[in-house]
Design an enzyme around this catalytic site. Structure first.
Site, PDB file in Angstrom:
ATOM      1  N   HIS A  72      13.855  14.568  66.859  1.00  0.00           N
ATOM      2  CA  HIS A  72      13.900  15.948  67.356  1.00  0.00           C
ATOM      3  C   HIS A  72      12.620  16.663  66.933  1.00  0.00           C
ATOM      4  O   HIS A  72      12.302  16.710  65.755  1.00  0.00           O
ATOM      5  CB  HIS A  72      15.119  16.686  66.793  1.00  0.00           C
ATOM      6  CG  HIS A  72      16.378  16.398  67.554  1.00  0.00           C
ATOM      7  ND1 HIS A  72      17.359  17.343  67.769  1.00  0.00           N
ATOM      8  CD2 HIS A  72      16.807  15.273  68.160  1.00  0.00           C
ATOM      9  CE1 HIS A  72      18.342  16.794  68.479  1.00  0.00           C
ATOM     10  NE2 HIS A  72      18.029  15.542  68.708  1.00  0.00           N
ATOM     11  N   TYR A 200      21.215  26.748  65.116  1.00  0.00           N
ATOM     12  CA  TYR A 200      21.770  27.458  63.961  1.00  0.00           C
ATOM     13  C   TYR A 200      21.953  28.901  64.415  1.00  0.00           C
ATOM     14  O   TYR A 200      20.963  29.589  64.672  1.00  0.00           O
ATOM     15  CB  TYR A 200      20.814  27.415  62.777  1.00  0.00           C
ATOM     16  CG  TYR A 200      20.653  26.044  62.136  1.00  0.00           C
ATOM     17  CD1 TYR A 200      21.419  25.686  61.033  1.00  0.00           C
ATOM     18  CD2 TYR A 200      19.727  25.124  62.616  1.00  0.00           C
ATOM     19  CE1 TYR A 200      21.272  24.448  60.426  1.00  0.00           C
ATOM     20  CE2 TYR A 200      19.574  23.869  62.018  1.00  0.00           C
ATOM     21  CZ  TYR A 200      20.347  23.544  60.920  1.00  0.00           C
ATOM     22  OH  TYR A 200      20.196  22.321  60.328  1.00  0.00           O
ATOM     23  N   PRO A 292      25.067  23.034  53.283  1.00  0.00           N
ATOM     24  CA  PRO A 292      24.550  22.162  54.351  1.00  0.00           C
ATOM     25  C   PRO A 292      23.593  22.850  55.332  1.00  0.00           C
ATOM     26  O   PRO A 292      23.070  22.196  56.235  1.00  0.00           O
ATOM     27  CB  PRO A 292      25.818  21.705  55.068  1.00  0.00           C
ATOM     28  CG  PRO A 292      26.819  22.768  54.778  1.00  0.00           C
ATOM     29  CD  PRO A 292      26.493  23.314  53.429  1.00  0.00           C
ATOM     30  N   LYS A 296      19.822  19.362  53.709  1.00  0.00           N
ATOM     31  CA  LYS A 296      18.990  18.776  52.655  1.00  0.00           C
ATOM     32  C   LYS A 296      19.718  17.796  51.736  1.00  0.00           C
ATOM     33  O   LYS A 296      19.077  17.111  50.936  1.00  0.00           O
ATOM     34  CB  LYS A 296      18.375  19.896  51.781  1.00  0.00           C
ATOM     35  CG  LYS A 296      17.345  20.739  52.502  1.00  0.00           C
ATOM     36  CD  LYS A 296      16.117  19.922  52.832  1.00  0.00           C
ATOM     37  CE  LYS A 296      15.122  20.635  53.706  1.00  0.00           C
ATOM     38  NZ  LYS A 296      14.646  19.840  54.829  1.00  0.00           N
ATOM     39  N   TYR A 384      11.881  22.536  56.727  1.00  0.00           N
ATOM     40  CA  TYR A 384      12.939  21.818  57.440  1.00  0.00           C
ATOM     41  C   TYR A 384      12.591  20.342  57.603  1.00  0.00           C
ATOM     42  O   TYR A 384      13.442  19.473  57.400  1.00  0.00           O
ATOM     43  CB  TYR A 384      13.198  22.457  58.812  1.00  0.00           C
ATOM     44  CG  TYR A 384      14.513  22.018  59.411  1.00  0.00           C
ATOM     45  CD1 TYR A 384      15.685  22.721  59.156  1.00  0.00           C
ATOM     46  CD2 TYR A 384      14.591  20.876  60.211  1.00  0.00           C
ATOM     47  CE1 TYR A 384      16.896  22.309  59.683  1.00  0.00           C
ATOM     48  CE2 TYR A 384      15.797  20.447  60.739  1.00  0.00           C
ATOM     49  CZ  TYR A 384      16.953  21.170  60.478  1.00  0.00           C
ATOM     50  OH  TYR A 384      18.153  20.750  60.989  1.00  0.00           O
TER      51      TYR A 384
END
Ligand code: APR
Ligand code: PHB
Length: 389
Positions: A72, A200, A292, A296, A384
């Site tokens: 991704h 998100y 979550p 990580k 990220y």
């Protein structure tokens, strides 16, 4: 029995450490409380940082991930109908891999079998003895018989509820904890994912995450009060809640269907320092837990293994103890940065019970700022995709 490194816990941390050590000619024994089937039935997050992907390839378990995983190059953060794309590839040159942790664990078991590794399942009452000496050993019960495993070093990879952390005397340990006042209700369903990339979502109705495993398997989460039980959430109630949190375009076109797994997990940030006591080293969830929200958990376990495996090889093969002496400090530097990122993502995206009206405005302003500032997006992307080891 005798080995070089006794590994307590056969989750991803323990298995990856064992795999890398075995390939370097270091002998290990993994002691796991549960059955293999039980370990492989746990559904966890599914985003692998770029460095994790490299580590797994180097450990010889990258083939299926490369075939079946999905790279991704970005993800979305949303605020009601505002969708902010974080373009990892453009901002950092790297991407992440969507590949379930359960699959990583399965690949590790397959690879360990191929190496003829010793993984003992069903051990009970594990006790680490004489960790602060030159001759540690581990005692455990197997099929009613008390056993002893002598070793040079012990790796505590037994997760948050394991015994390794508690083997370090309380006066040596420092624990840092934040418990969040909500949990995540997760649903797995055989449906087309709501979007090609992860979303998100911050919304007036709370936080939601739209994730996936592949083109026909979706993984979704919504924030729920800690007092809620899975039984309180019919599939219909879940889908309604999820839709109410996602941008309306996405919600309107989303495919829904029966859930095939549904569970509630609390959110917690936790670190126990130091990671070393004598010849015992803590790895992964045994030492730290992240909420979550930044995906990580597994990635941090892998970075611990990155630091520890080389340190153990150096001391066992060359008598060089600099790596094991530095392990705790080096690993903790990276752990705290991931703690910060996970906490920041959690705070930026969730509704807190009883919060004032200012808090929601701060979340909105953060999302607006992200949508307008490449610098802000780059900072998020860098964290990220994973900070360097
Ligand atoms: N003796 C032997 N094994 C034990 C004991 C014990 N006393 N206590 C726990 N275990 C085993 C558990 O059954 C489990 O299989 O240790 C394993 C720990 O695995 P995880 O909890 O998955 O932890 P870890 O391997 O560090 O994995 C990293 O980070 O955020 C998470 O989701 C992520 O699970 C992933 C984790
Ligand atoms: C998941 O797919 O389960 C997942 C993805 C990203 C997260 C957490 C969970 O941040």
């Amino acid at each position: 029995m005798k080995t070089e490194v006794a590994i307590i816990g056969g989750g991803p941390s323990g298995l990856l450490l064992s795999q890398i050590l075995n390939r370097a000619g270091v002998a290990t024994v993994v002691l796991e409380r549960s059955s293999r089937e039980h370990v492989l039935s746990r559904i966890r997050a599914g985003v692998l940082e770029a460095g994790t992907v490299t580590m797994l390839r180097e450990a010889g378990i990258g083939d299926r991930m490369d075939r079946e995983g999905h790279p991704h190059e970005g993800c979305f953060l949303t605020d009601d109908d505002l969708m902010v794309r974080i373009n990892f590839k453009d901002l950092t040159g790297a991407s992440v891999m969507v590949y379930g942790q359960t699959e990583v664990t399965r690949d590790l078991y397959t690879a360990q079998d191929a190496l003829g590794a010793t993984i003992v399942h069903g051990v009970e009452d594990v006790v680490i003895q004489d960790a602060y000496s030159d001759a540690p050993y581990v005692e455990y019960t197997l099929d009613g018989t008390r056993m002893r495993l002598d070793c040079m070093y012990v790796a505590g990879c037994d997760g948050f509820h394991g015994i390794s952390r508690k083997t370090i005397p309380a006066h040596i340990r420092r624990e840092f904890e934040r418990v969040y006042p909500f949990g995540w209700l997760g649903v797995l369903s055989r449906t087309r994912p709501a979007h090609e990339e992860l979303i998100y979502a911050n919304s007036a109705n709370g936080f939601a995450l739209a994730s996936m495993r592949n083109q026909t398997l979706s993984r979704y989460y919504v924030q729920v009060p800690l007092t809620d039980k899975v039984a309180d959430w019919s599939d219909a109630r879940f889908w309604n809640k999820l839709r109410s949190c996602l941008p309306s375009d996405v919600a309107d076109s989303m495919e829904t269907g029966p859930s095939i797994e549904k569970s509630i997990a609390p959110l917690r940030s936790f670190v126990s320092e130091p990671l070393r006591w004598g010849r015992l080293f803590l790895v992964g969830d045994a030492a730290h837990i992240v909420p979550p929200t930044g995906a990580k958990g597994l990635n941090l376990a892998v970075s611990d293994v990155h630091y520890l495996h080389q340190a153990l090889i150096d001391v066992l093969k060359k008598g060089d103890a600099t790596g094991i002496d530095a392990y705790s400090e080096r690993a903790l530097l990276r752990i705290w940065k991931a703690m910060r990122f996970s906490w920041q993502m959690t705070t930026m995206l969730h509704q807190f019970d009883g919060e004032d009206s200012f808090a929601a405005q701060m979340r909105k302003a953060t999302l607006r700022h992200l949508s307008q500032s490449e610098t802000a997006r780059r900072d998020l992307a860098e964290n990220y995709i994973g900070l360097p080891f």
